[in-house]
Write an enzyme that holds these catalytic residues in place. Structure first.
Site, short mmCIF file in Angstrom:
data_model
loop_
_atom_site.label_atom_id
_atom_site.label_comp_id
_atom_site.label_asym_id
_atom_site.label_seq_id
_atom_site.Cartn_x
_atom_site.Cartn_y
_atom_site.Cartn_z
N GLY A 1 -0.18 10.24 3.76
CA GLY A 1 -1.06 9.42 4.57
C GLY A 1 -2.24 10.24 5.02
N GLY B 1 0.81 -1.23 0.00
CA GLY B 1 0.00 0.00 0.00
C GLY B 1 0.83 1.27 0.00
N ASP C 1 2.74 13.79 -10.34
CA ASP C 1 2.30 14.32 -9.04
C ASP C 1 3.44 15.12 -8.40
OD1 ASP C 1 0.19 14.23 -6.89
OD2 ASP C 1 1.91 13.45 -5.78
N LYS D 1 3.74 19.28 -7.40
CA LYS D 1 4.22 19.87 -6.15
C LYS D 1 5.34 20.87 -6.41
CE LYS D 1 3.10 15.66 -3.56
NZ LYS D 1 3.71 14.45 -2.97
N GLU E 1 0.36 4.50 -5.11
CA GLU E 1 -1.03 4.72 -5.52
C GLU E 1 -1.59 3.38 -6.01
OE1 GLU E 1 -2.82 7.65 -5.42
OE2 GLU E 1 -1.11 8.44 -4.32
#
Lengths: 368, 368
Positions: free
Chosen positions: B348, B209, B223, B227, B212
């Site tokens: 998270g 996990g 992604d 940023k 993604e």
């Protein structure tokens, strides 16, 4: 639409001058109503508090004919002057004066906010700490002291954010002295094996202006302990005083009785080489264990254990690889896997002034 | 004395639920006037906007009989509802929805502040960025998006403080993807020589996990580039779009045409091992030069050079020693000797929600 804001700036040394210079370049800067140094004060004339004081160096400001020149004002007099201004007022304390810090409650109760890098108010007796924050509440004023710890590193604001949002701090460790970071980093680098005597490093750092004028003020660990006290209090531990926990001094016990004078400094520097062997033994011990020697402060929240002193760290840890930077490593319930780390250059007048300015801008935003 | 504040909370996935849980524990929490997910909305009845919505999970909230249940509301309808509240209102956007982000100017112009971790509004076309901040000024509202970059690390606030106080940013480099930090840290640790194939590491991370749901969303670097775009804009560079600078994708060109479906993911994972040799060659090249391979974003302000991709770094640099953390290293005129470094666990749901909450508390403090 904006309320007028009046500043009282106390202290025009290295930090104070850098602050005034930055203030002079700030768009929409608040007005300076009062500028004070240890021997003299300048005030904008009452009751209009206008014309105000130019944000420039002391002698230029003092040459402004319309200003009132006064001798030394007591903290209570400064507080009364600022509280009576026709708008909100902010004390910018650029000193390291305990007496002024002890008067913060008077300022705050009367609605005057406080912005400062002066550690004394926040690291002395816990009663003063409690009084400061209770008075701020009472007077609906703000007290920002971010740069009492870690220069402009956002240490205190990050801790406050973590707590305000319900995280639980479990452990903090850090190097809160740029000077000790530099000295230990040179004495025992994480990689490579330079072998310079401890006393030579201290002498070098002093000549380069990297220590306080009296290097014992760095080596005794007390300034470091004050910063750790502030961190501990921000996370909710009731630390009565900065000497309420063990602080390891790097001043050989045989030399602690030397005077706090320039002659005392000279004697200290002359005699320090005789104790180099002790530091070598401590370094050798770390080396045999495959570790690196660093001067560290740590707070274990569960056991309320706080200490400052030499410790062994892993070779490839961030703390072992510091070269003069300060670092704070924050372990929390949410940041359990890897800590949150803030690391940076630390002090210096210009950087501290920048931290003050950032705090000032935040207080202004709240007051306007 | 305090103005009432009404929240509109949109999105109740991982971040949204963690946010609501934290909000439920907050002392003096603002009231929730509106709670919306993709298919349904709950509203406090007008005109009193009372009773408000409990800060709990969706099904408990939906069971409150006094609330108005509506189907999907458009961003404009949400903005109109919040703007008419009998107090100041704040939109908390827990989605990653571009359409909602495109409506931020409508919210802000009408005095509704915005708190969000949604990167879309700040990393899409520069015209949207400009419109957002102009609208905030116009509507006297606030827009806080600290956790669009670096989780709860105070990256954007630190940059804004540096600039507001007159420092000059010269260079920024960082690892802004926890997933790529972890993968590269395992692929080529700074110390030790584990030799695991790249494709196995990707498969492992996905099972744990740590990626993604579709790992290509991490590996394509987009992604990360969003940023970096936000950071660049915060420090004043006019970046037209997040694809306006070179972004190195770690998806083999032969595999870019695979579908964005679960079958596409499965095909990608099956075929990735065939390209392990390429990553081995890149790693070997770094090793021969005595360097460590990392996936890094960098901004050089003077030359306006921005790029995202694999780079060589020194073995004992902070970036080489990351193990899944994000890091941002800020070089400025004042921090010229050693950079200011922020490092931490990153994302998270719970940590992102905490960042949102910290932003929310700051907006509330300004509005009250």
């Amino acid at each position: 639409m904006a309320n007028p804001i009046y500043l009282g700036v106390v202290g025009v040394g290295g930090v104070g001058n850098a602050f005034l210079e930055q203030l002079g370049k700030l768009p929409n800067a608040p007005q300076i109503g009062l500028l004070a140094r240890s021997s003299q004060s300048l005030l904008a004339p009452t009751p209009a508090y206008s014309p105000c004081i130019p944000a420039t160096n002391w002698s230029d400001a003092a040459a402004t004919p319309s200003l009132i020149k006064a001798s030394i004002l007591s903290p209570d007099e400064i507080a009364a002057y600022l509280a009576a201004a026709p708008g909100r007022a902010i004390l910018v304390d650029n000193t390291s004066d305990l007496v002024l810090a002890q008067a913060y409650p008077v300022f705050l109760k009367n609605g005057v906010s406080v912005v400062t890098a002066n550690k004394k108010g926040f690291s002395s007796d816990i009663s003063l700490w409690n009084d400061i924050f209770a008075s701020a509440n009472q007077g609906n004023a703000y007290v920002h002291h971010q740069c009492t710890v870690g220069g402009t590193l956002p240490v205190l604001s990050t801790l406050r954010d973590l707590i305000a949002t319900g995280d639980e701090i479990t452990r903090i460790e850090g190097v809160l002295s740029g000077t000790l970071s530099l000295l230990l980093g040179e004495f025992m680098p994480a990689f490579g094996t330079p072998d310079v005597k401890w006393s030579s490093l201290v002498a070098h750092a002093r000549e380069a202006g990297e220590t306080e004028p009296d290097p014992r003020d760095d080596l005794n660990g007390l300034d470091f302990a004050r910063k750790l006290t502030i961190i501990a209090r921000v996370i909710g531990l009731e630390i009565s005083r900065p000497d309420a926990f063990p602080v390891e001094s790097l001043i050989p016990t045989e030399l602690v009785s030397l005077q706090f004078s320039s002659e005392g400094i000279a004697q200290f520097m002359r005699q320090l080489p005789a104790y180099d062997d002790r530091m070598e033994i401590i370094k050798e011990d770390a080396r045999e264990k495959g570790k690196i020697l660093r001067y560290i402060g740590s707070i274990d929240v569960a056991t309320k254990t706080i200490k400052v002193g030499l410790q062994h760290v892993e070779k490839n840890s961030p703390i072992a690889n510091l070269k003069g930077s300060q670092i704070v490593s924050i372990h929390t319930k949410r940041y359990s896997a890897t800590p949150l780390i803030l690391q940076g250059g630390g002090g210096g007048g210009e950087i501290t002034a920048m931290g003050l300015m950032a705090d000032l801008l935040k207080v202004i935003e709240k007051l306007r």
